[in-house]
Design a protein around this motif. Structure first.
Motif, PDB file in Angstrom:
ATOM      1  N   SER A 482      -3.523   9.623  -3.005  1.00  0.00           N
ATOM      2  CA  SER A 482      -3.204   9.356  -1.605  1.00  0.00           C
ATOM      3  C   SER A 482      -4.416   9.453  -0.692  1.00  0.00           C
ATOM      4  O   SER A 482      -4.255   9.551   0.528  1.00  0.00           O
ATOM      5  CB  SER A 482      -2.130  10.340  -1.123  1.00  0.00           C
ATOM      6  N   GLY A 483      -5.620   9.436  -1.251  1.00  0.00           N
ATOM      7  CA  GLY A 483      -6.823   9.504  -0.418  1.00  0.00           C
ATOM      8  C   GLY A 483      -7.070  10.886   0.121  1.00  0.00           C
ATOM      9  O   GLY A 483      -7.308  11.043   1.321  1.00  0.00           O
ATOM     10  N   ASN A 484      -6.993  11.892  -0.737  1.00  0.00           N
ATOM     11  CA  ASN A 484      -7.188  13.296  -0.353  1.00  0.00           C
ATOM     12  C   ASN A 484      -6.141  13.777   0.646  1.00  0.00           C
ATOM     13  O   ASN A 484      -6.447  14.418   1.641  1.00  0.00           O
ATOM     14  CB  ASN A 484      -8.594  13.529   0.200  1.00  0.00           C
ATOM     15  N   GLY A 488       0.725   9.333   4.993  1.00  0.00           N
ATOM     16  CA  GLY A 488       1.340   8.020   4.862  1.00  0.00           C
ATOM     17  C   GLY A 488       1.155   7.425   3.479  1.00  0.00           C
ATOM     18  O   GLY A 488       2.078   6.823   2.919  1.00  0.00           O
ATOM     19  N   GLU A 489      -0.029   7.592   2.889  1.00  0.00           N
ATOM     20  CA  GLU A 489      -0.255   7.091   1.539  1.00  0.00           C
ATOM     21  C   GLU A 489       0.532   7.899   0.516  1.00  0.00           C
ATOM     22  O   GLU A 489       0.977   7.364  -0.508  1.00  0.00           O
ATOM     23  CB  GLU A 489      -1.753   7.139   1.215  1.00  0.00           C
ATOM     24  N   LEU A 490       0.720   9.172   0.780  1.00  0.00           N
ATOM     25  CA  LEU A 490       1.529   9.999  -0.113  1.00  0.00           C
ATOM     26  C   LEU A 490       2.987   9.542  -0.101  1.00  0.00           C
ATOM     27  O   LEU A 490       3.641   9.478  -1.154  1.00  0.00           O
ATOM     28  CB  LEU A 490       1.412  11.462   0.319  1.00  0.00           C
ATOM     29  N   GLU A 491       3.495   9.200   1.059  1.00  0.00           N
ATOM     30  CA  GLU A 491       4.856   8.678   1.136  1.00  0.00           C
ATOM     31  C   GLU A 491       4.962   7.303   0.496  1.00  0.00           C
ATOM     32  O   GLU A 491       5.982   6.981  -0.127  1.00  0.00           O
ATOM     33  CB  GLU A 491       5.293   8.616   2.601  1.00  0.00           C
ATOM     34  N   ARG A 492       3.957   6.493   0.644  1.00  0.00           N
ATOM     35  CA  ARG A 492       3.980   5.178   0.016  1.00  0.00           C
ATOM     36  C   ARG A 492       4.042   5.269  -1.507  1.00  0.00           C
ATOM     37  O   ARG A 492       4.790   4.534  -2.155  1.00  0.00           O
ATOM     38  CB  ARG A 492       2.737   4.392   0.421  1.00  0.00           C
ATOM     39  N   SER A 493       3.265   6.147  -2.055  1.00  0.00           N
ATOM     40  CA  SER A 493       3.190   6.216  -3.510  1.00  0.00           C
ATOM     41  C   SER A 493       4.424   6.846  -4.145  1.00  0.00           C
ATOM     42  O   SER A 493       4.759   6.524  -5.287  1.00  0.00           O
ATOM     43  CB  SER A 493       1.942   7.011  -3.918  1.00  0.00           C
ATOM     44  N   LEU A 494       5.139   7.707  -3.409  1.00  0.00           N
ATOM     45  CA  LEU A 494       6.257   8.431  -4.000  1.00  0.00           C
ATOM     46  C   LEU A 494       7.611   8.050  -3.429  1.00  0.00           C
ATOM     47  O   LEU A 494       8.629   8.169  -4.124  1.00  0.00           O
ATOM     48  CB  LEU A 494       6.057   9.936  -3.806  1.00  0.00           C
TER      49      LEU A 494
END
Length: 500
Positions: A482-484, A488-494
C-alpha cells in the motif's frame, strides 16, 4: 433373331401416313372469337437493308401512366421503432446516486469490545485504536457534509475511525491552544493522494463537536469557484466584490443543523436592526442564524454572526471555532466567474472566499480561539504552482526550525529553503495567493504505521469484510504493497473486491 431384326427395321423406318392421321388436329377459332379479334396493322416491309428490325411496335406497346397535375411526390422514411426502456431517469437522480452517503451495513458483523469516542479519548494514549463515532456526532457530521462518498463506511456496522498519531497530536493542540489559551491554529493538511486528508478533517470536526466547538465546514472548495453557484456584485465596492447568496444560505442552514444546541446557549450582545428580520439584543445566536429566511438575507446575517463571534470587547462567553476547508487549491486561483467585461474574477474577490482566505492567512483575528484547518486535494484540483511553492517553502522552514539545535542541519536546511524561490521566467505566480499562504503551518500526512495497519486489519477482520488471517506477515505485506501504509491504497488492495 429374325424378330429382333424386324423390330429394329420398323423403328428405323419412316412413319406411315396412317399414324399421322391419328394425331389430334389443332382446332380453329370459332366465328364469334374471330369477330372479337381486333385487326392489327400489317407491319410494312423494311426497306432499309442495314436494319432488320423496327422499334415502333415496342414504343407503342408501352403503357402511358396518367400523372395528375399539381401533385408533388413525397419521400417518406421509415421511422425507427423505440423499444421501451422503463422509467426515465428523473432530473438530479444520477447526481443523488453519485453523492449518496451510506454509513451502516446491517449485514456486517458487530465488532465486540468496540468503544465509542468520548470527550478525552482523542489523545496520544489512544493512538492506534479504532473508536466508534457516537450517533449524535454522526448526525452532526452528516449535516455539514463531512462524509465523502468514496469512503468505505457502507461496509461496516457503524462509522468508526482510526485514532492516528497525527489525529491525537492535532486534537491535543486544539484542546490546549484553542480551547484553553484562546489562540488561533492555522494548519494546512498536505499529503499524497488517498493519504486520508479529508478523513483527518472529519476527525478534527468530530473532536470539535465533542468539546463544544462551533464547527463551520466547506465540504468542496470547487463549489465556490467553478461558476456553479449564483453570484452578484456588491454595489459601492472598490474593487468590486461579489456575494454568493445561495451558497451562503446553504452554509448557514448546515451550520444551524449541526450546532443548533450550542448556538442556543449563547446570547447576542448587539441589536441587529438593519437585517430584514431584526434581532434584538439578548437573543440567542440560533435566533440570529434563523433570521436568514431567504438567500438574499444570508450574507447580512453571516456578517452579523461574525460580528458577534469576533467581538473583542464583549463580556459574554463565546465558543471557540473550527473552520475547515476541503479542496484548498480551488480557493487559491482565478475563478471561472466573469465580470460584466467578461473578464475572469479572482477567487479572493468573492466575499465568502475572502473571509476563508483571511482566516487561514492570519488577517482575521479570533479573540476566543479558532482552529482554521484546510486540506489539499490531488484527485480533483487545478494546477496551482503558487500554492505548491508556498507549501514547499513552509515545509522547508518548519524543518529548519525543528533542526535548529544542530548547527549543520540548520545551515543545510536554511540553504535548502533559500533555493525554493519562484522561477523568474514563469509569469503564472499569484502574489495574492503567496501572501495568504506566507504564515500557515503545514501538516504533512503520510501513511499509517505498522501498528495502526494491524489495528485496521483486525477491525476489518472482526467486521467480516476481511477473510484472511491477520498475522505479522499479512500486516507487513499489506503495509508494503500500500505504499508504506497509505490508507486509500490499503483499502483498494483489501476491500475493493467487496464494493458493489
Amino acid at each position: 433373331m429374325a424378330s429382333v431384326a424386324n423390330c429394329s427395321r420398323r423403328l428405323l423406318a419412316r412413319p406411315s401416313t396412317g399414324l399421322v392421321q391419328i394425331l389430334p388436329v389443332r382446332p380453329r377459332a370459332s366465328a364469334l372469337a374471330a369477330g372479337l379479334v381486333i385487326a392489327r396493322p400489317t407491319p410494312t416491309q423494311n426497306t432499309n437493308p442495314t436494319s432488320s428490325f423496327s422499334t415502333s411496335a415496342a414504343a407503342q406497346a408501352k403503357t402511358v401512366q396518367h400523372v395528375r397535375a399539381g401533385k408533388q411526390t413525397q419521400v417518406s422514411r421509415k421511422k425507427k421503432k423505440f423499444a421501451p426502456r422503463g422509467r426515465p431517469i428523473a432530473p438530479g437522480e444520477r447526481k443523488a446516486y453519485r453523492k449518496r452517503i451510506v454509513l451502516s451495513n446491517n449485514n456486517a458483523l458487530a465488532v465486540p469490545g468496540l468503544e465509542e469516542l468520548a470527550q478525552p479519548d482523542a489523545t496520544a494514549a489512544n493512538a492506534g485504536r479504532i473508536m466508534a463515532l457516537p450517533d449524535a456526532v454522526v448526525d452532526q457530521l452528516r449535516a455539514i457534509e463531512a462524509f465523502k462518498p468514496t469512503q468505505n463506511l457502507s461496509l461496516f456496522r457503524r462509522p468508526s475511525l482510526l485514532v492516528r498519531s497525527e489525529t491525537a497530536a492535532l486534537a491535543g493542540r486544539m484542546q490546549r491552544e484553542v480551547a484553553q489559551d484562546k489562540k488561533t491554529l492555522r494548519v494546512v493538511i498536505d499529503g499524497e493522494r488517498l493519504a486520508g486528508k479529508s478523513t483527518m478533517l472529519q476527525q478534527a470536526m468530530a473532536h470539535g463537536f465533542l468539546n463544544d466547538f462551533l464547527v463551520i465546514h466547506v465540504p468542496e472548495g470547487h463549489e465556490l469557484t467553478t461558476a456553479c453557484t449564483e453570484y452578484a456584485a456588491i454595489p459601492d465596492t472598490e474593487p468590486v466584490q461579489y456575494v454568493q447568496a445561495n451558497y451562503t444560505h446553504r452554509l448557514l442552514l448546515a451550520m444551524l443543523a449541526a450546532n443548533s444546541e450550542l448556538l442556543g446557549k449563547f446570547q447576542t450582545g448587539h441589536a441587529h436592526d438593519q437585517l430584514a428580520n431584526p434581532v434584538a439584543a439578548g437573543s440567542t445566536l440560533r435566533d440570529l442564524v434563523n433570521a436568514a429566511k431567504e438567500p438574499d438575507h444570508a450574507w447580512p446575517v453571516f456578517q452579523a454572526l461574525l460580528t458577534e463571534l469576533l467581538d473583542v470587547e464583549t463580556s459574554l462567553p463565546r465558543p471557540p471555532l473550527v473552520l475547515s476547508i476541503d479542496g484548498l487549491a480551488h480557493l487559491m486561483r482565478i475563478s471561472d466567474y466573469r465580470n460584466p467585461a467578461y473578464e475572469r474574477i479572482h477567487s479572493h474577490d468573492l466575499v465568502l472566499v475572502r473571509f476563508l482566505v483571511d482566516a487561514l492567512g492570519g488577517a482575521t483575528r479570533f479573540p476566543h480561539g479558532a482552529a482554521v484547518l484546510a486540506a489539499t486535494t490531488y484527485g480533483n484540483a487545478p494546477s496551482n504552482p503558487t500554492m505548491d511553492l508556498a507549501l514547499a517553502q513552509r515545509r522547508a522552514e518548519q524543518k529548519a526550525d525543528a533542526d535548529a539545535d544542530a548547527d549543520a542541519d540548520a545551515a543545510s536546511s536554511s540553504n535548502s529553503s533559500r533555493k525554493l524561490t519562484p522561477d523568474p521566467y514563469f509569469r503564472g505566480y499569484d502574489e495574492r495567493v503567496a501572501a495568504a499562504m506566507r504564515t500557515v503551518e503545514v501538516l504533512p500526512l503520510k501513511g499509517v504505521s505498522k501498528t495502526e495497519t494491524r489495528a485496521l486489519l483486525e477491525y476489518w477482520a472482526a467486521s467480516g469484510v476481511l477473510r484472511q488471517r491477520v498475522d505479522e506477515r499479512a500486516v507487513l505485506s499489506s503495509w508494503t504493497l500500500s505504499g508504506n501504509g497509505v490508507v486509500g491504497e490499503l483499502e483498494r488492495s483489501l476491500l475493493l473486491s467487496l464494493q458493489v
